[in-house]
Design a protein around this motif. Structure first.
Motif, short mmCIF file in Angstrom:
data_model
loop_
_atom_site.label_atom_id
_atom_site.label_comp_id
_atom_site.label_asym_id
_atom_site.label_seq_id
_atom_site.Cartn_x
_atom_site.Cartn_y
_atom_site.Cartn_z
N ASN A 2 -11.55 11.75 1.32
CA ASN A 2 -12.43 11.37 2.43
C ASN A 2 -12.65 9.86 2.39
O ASN A 2 -13.19 9.34 1.41
CB ASN A 2 -13.79 12.07 2.29
CG ASN A 2 -13.67 13.56 2.55
OD1 ASN A 2 -12.96 13.98 3.46
ND2 ASN A 2 -14.34 14.36 1.75
N ILE A 3 -12.22 9.20 3.45
CA ILE A 3 -12.34 7.75 3.51
C ILE A 3 -13.33 7.41 4.63
O ILE A 3 -13.16 7.88 5.76
CB ILE A 3 -10.98 7.09 3.85
CG1 ILE A 3 -9.84 7.62 2.96
CG2 ILE A 3 -11.09 5.56 3.80
CD1 ILE A 3 -9.89 7.20 1.52
N SER A 4 -14.34 6.62 4.31
CA SER A 4 -15.26 6.16 5.37
C SER A 4 -14.94 4.70 5.67
O SER A 4 -14.82 3.88 4.76
CB SER A 4 -16.71 6.26 4.90
OG SER A 4 -17.03 7.61 4.69
N VAL A 5 -14.76 4.41 6.95
CA VAL A 5 -14.46 3.04 7.38
C VAL A 5 -15.64 2.55 8.20
O VAL A 5 -16.03 3.18 9.19
CB VAL A 5 -13.15 2.98 8.21
CG1 VAL A 5 -12.87 1.56 8.68
CG2 VAL A 5 -11.98 3.53 7.40
N GLY A 14 -7.52 -0.11 12.79
CA GLY A 14 -6.19 -0.13 12.15
C GLY A 14 -6.24 0.53 10.78
O GLY A 14 -5.33 1.29 10.40
N ILE A 15 -7.31 0.27 10.03
CA ILE A 15 -7.44 0.86 8.69
C ILE A 15 -7.60 2.38 8.82
O ILE A 15 -6.96 3.16 8.11
CB ILE A 15 -8.64 0.23 7.94
CG1 ILE A 15 -8.36 -1.26 7.67
CG2 ILE A 15 -8.94 0.98 6.64
CD1 ILE A 15 -9.57 -2.07 7.22
N ALA A 16 -8.44 2.81 9.78
CA ALA A 16 -8.63 4.25 10.01
C ALA A 16 -7.28 4.89 10.33
O ALA A 16 -6.95 5.97 9.82
CB ALA A 16 -9.61 4.45 11.17
N GLN A 17 -6.50 4.20 11.15
CA GLN A 17 -5.20 4.75 11.57
C GLN A 17 -4.26 4.98 10.37
O GLN A 17 -3.69 6.06 10.23
CB GLN A 17 -4.53 3.80 12.56
CG GLN A 17 -3.14 4.25 12.98
CD GLN A 17 -2.51 3.29 13.98
OE1 GLN A 17 -3.20 2.64 14.76
NE2 GLN A 17 -1.20 3.20 13.98
N GLN A 25 -8.83 12.32 5.47
CA GLN A 25 -9.90 12.54 6.44
C GLN A 25 -10.67 11.24 6.57
O GLN A 25 -11.17 10.72 5.56
CB GLN A 25 -10.86 13.65 5.96
CG GLN A 25 -10.21 15.03 5.86
CD GLN A 25 -9.64 15.47 7.20
OE1 GLN A 25 -10.30 15.40 8.22
NE2 GLN A 25 -8.38 15.92 7.18
N VAL A 26 -10.76 10.72 7.78
CA VAL A 26 -11.39 9.41 7.97
C VAL A 26 -12.66 9.54 8.80
O VAL A 26 -12.64 10.10 9.90
CB VAL A 26 -10.44 8.42 8.69
CG1 VAL A 26 -11.10 7.06 8.88
CG2 VAL A 26 -9.14 8.27 7.91
N VAL A 43 -6.35 3.24 18.30
CA VAL A 43 -5.52 4.05 17.38
C VAL A 43 -4.51 4.86 18.20
O VAL A 43 -3.32 4.90 17.88
CB VAL A 43 -6.40 5.00 16.54
CG1 VAL A 43 -5.55 6.01 15.78
CG2 VAL A 43 -7.29 4.22 15.57
N GLN A 44 -5.00 5.46 19.30
CA GLN A 44 -4.11 6.28 20.12
C GLN A 44 -2.98 5.46 20.73
O GLN A 44 -1.83 5.88 20.73
CB GLN A 44 -4.92 7.01 21.21
CG GLN A 44 -5.58 8.24 20.63
CD GLN A 44 -6.72 8.79 21.49
OE1 GLN A 44 -7.42 8.03 22.17
NE2 GLN A 44 -6.92 10.09 21.45
N SER A 45 -3.31 4.24 21.22
CA SER A 45 -2.24 3.46 21.86
C SER A 45 -1.28 2.91 20.81
O SER A 45 -0.08 2.81 21.06
CB SER A 45 -2.81 2.38 22.78
OG SER A 45 -3.39 1.37 22.01
N SER A 46 -1.80 2.58 19.63
CA SER A 46 -0.90 2.12 18.56
C SER A 46 0.04 3.25 18.14
O SER A 46 1.25 3.04 17.95
CB SER A 46 -1.74 1.63 17.38
OG SER A 46 -0.94 1.35 16.29
#
Ligand code: 3HC
Length: 289
Positions: A2-5, A14-17, A25-26, A43-46
């Protein structure tokens, strides 16, 4: 994991992506719902670009997006964290406030990383209850593309935290480089004086924007000229980093070009504000300075 950004801007998204694509899990946390929505849209467009190149499938794209949850409540967003990565604005007071809160809200075992570009990790760590678990994890923009993660050990950062972050970075397919905690670290200590010098070169009338960028692109094989790159990073961020180095080293060498100070004061922040050394309002880039 589990990563919290913390922070859903360009870097936070970008990091979440990259973590979501790697199957983590972000929890993406921001005080503004609009920023969270914009972050997820970026994120979606990247990922759509990556899909177009057939480097991921539609199912993998959907899974990655589903791995990201959005939170305006910090307590909720970090309650399960195995690692927190802060990617808020490059402002020391804001970062100290966030880390003091993280110390209170994140699980005691969770390392707390900062994506700061230049601010002392040792200073940030001192605002927490766990300085040995505080570390710099400096991603480069655009995060999904750039291979480097500059890993910064603060004065108190322990081996266990460093090893964990170095390995996690490799698992993301990135190349971590460990450095010690000095103003600007390595990346920006070398990059920002070049960008600042490009601005002085323009300010002194030696050449125009296009000429300076062309010299560095074609002469040095840089993918972007320094003025285009400054627009891309954000002129406010460039100024904040130069100020940290100027203050940290006390050397005139790092003093920001007056042109940069004026542009930031006038709200010309580069790509994100629609205008910097170039004009982005029409979608492309036109020289304006
Ligand atoms: N998401 C996913 N993929 C992306 C992307 C994104 N946001 N942006 C670019 N890409 C991909 C493209 O799809 C393309 O993939 P391909 O090679 O498979 O075709 C590749 O990256 C190159 O993109 P483009 O063809 O669209 O454009 P360019 O060739 O001009 O590359 C660039 C764009 C990668 C941004 C390149 O110009 C570059 O490397 N610029 C310099 C970036 C840099 O120096 N970053 C560091 C800044 S300093 C920093 O971040 C530290 C901070 O503390 C200040």
């Amino acid at each position: 994991m589990n990563i919290s950004v913390i922070g859903a801007g360009q870097m936070g998204a970008g990091i979440a992506q990259v973590f979501a694509v790697a199957g983590h899990q972000v929890s993406l946390v921001d005080i503004s719902t609009e920023s969270l929505d914009r972050g997820l849209a970026s994120v979606q467009s990247s990922l759509a670009r990556v899909l177009k190149k057939e480097r991921i499938t539609e199912v993998e794209l959907a899974t990655a997006v589903a791995n990201i949850s959005l939170h305006t409540d910090m307590a909720e967003g970090v309650s399960e964290a195995d690692l927190v990565i802060e990617a808020a604005t490059e402002n020391v007071d804001l970062k100290l406030k966030i880390f003091a809160e993280l110390a209170r809200l994140a699980p005691a075992a969770a390392p707390l990383a900062s994506n700061t570009s230049s601010i002392s990790i040792t200073r940030i760590a001192a605002a927490t209850d766990r300085p040995e678990k505080v570390i710099g994890m400096h991603f480069m923009n655009p995060v999904p593309v750039m291979k480097l993660i500059e890993v910064i050990r603060g004065y108190a950062t322990n081996d266990e935290t460093t090893k964990m972050v170095m390995q996690l970075s490799r698992d993301l397919g990135k190349v971590p480089v460990e450095v010690t905690d000095y103003p600007g670290f390595v990346a920006n200590r070398i990059l920002m004086p070049m960008i600042n010098e490009a601005m002085y070169t323009l300010w002194e009338g030696v050449a125009d924007v296009e000429a300076i960028d062309t010299v560095m692109k074609l002469g040095m094989a840089h993918p972007m000229g320094p003025l285009q790159l400054a627009d891309y990073i954000g002129l406010d961020t460039c100024l904040a980093i130069l100020n940290v180095m100027q203050e940290g080293f006390g050397r005139l060498h790092y003093q920001a070009c007056p042109l940069l100070v004026n542009m930031v004061t006038a709200g010309k922040l580069g790509r994100k504000s629609g205008e910097g050394f170039y004009d982005y309002s029409g979608g492309g880039k036109e020289m304006v300075v």
